[in-house]
Design an enzyme around this catalytic site. Structure first.
Site: not given
Length: 143
Positions: A9-10, A67-70, A72, A100, A111, A135
């Site tokens: 995204d942006h 995305c900004g934080t990963g 969403g 794992h 960000r 695993h």
């Protein structure tokens, strides 16, 4: 040649562009960028779903999403059956997500993850094989 899909995204656009260039420098990857193509505001679920569909359908072996934080975009991607998207902020998380959890999509926060660290995370994530064994049983339980 490993087929990778990239989507952002942006908030993740700038880091996606940096990682796309890094992957070209590494070589050995066929990279398909499915957007966004600018820093203009867009909705992250659209891009998370598109990347997940590409991996789930076999059009790409793995994906890297931003995305900004990963957070969403990874939540959106994980709504697709067969997708194990891991939001990683450290090299250790990248290694464990592959070793794992057999993560098939890596999520990065544009960000919060500096470009040099992001490159290290991507390289480790791409190079780490799934350990299998106990695993594998656990990954199968995820569904």
């Amino acid at each position: 040649m490993t087929k990778l899909v990239l989507a952002a995204d942006h908030g993740g656009f700038e880091l996606k562009e940096i990682i796309k260039k890094f992957l070209a420098e590494l070589g050995g990857y066929a990279v398909k960028d499915i957007g966004a193509y600018s820093a203009e505001s867009v909705d992250y679920p659209e891009y998370g779903h598109k990347a997940a569909a590409a991996v789930a359908s076999g059009q790409a072996e793995r994906g890297i999403i931003f995305c900004g934080t990963g957070i969403g975009i990874s939540i959106a991607a994980n709504k697709t059956a067969g997708i194990r998207a891991a939001n990683c902020v450290s090299e250790y998380m990248a290694e464990m997500s592959r070793s794992h959890n057999d993560a098939n999509i890596l999520a990065l926060g544009g960000r919060i993850v500096e470009p040099e660290l992001a490159k290290k995370i991507v390289k480790i994530w791409l190079d780490t094989p799934f350990a299998g064994g106990r695993h594998e049983r656990r990954v199968k339980q995820i569904g």
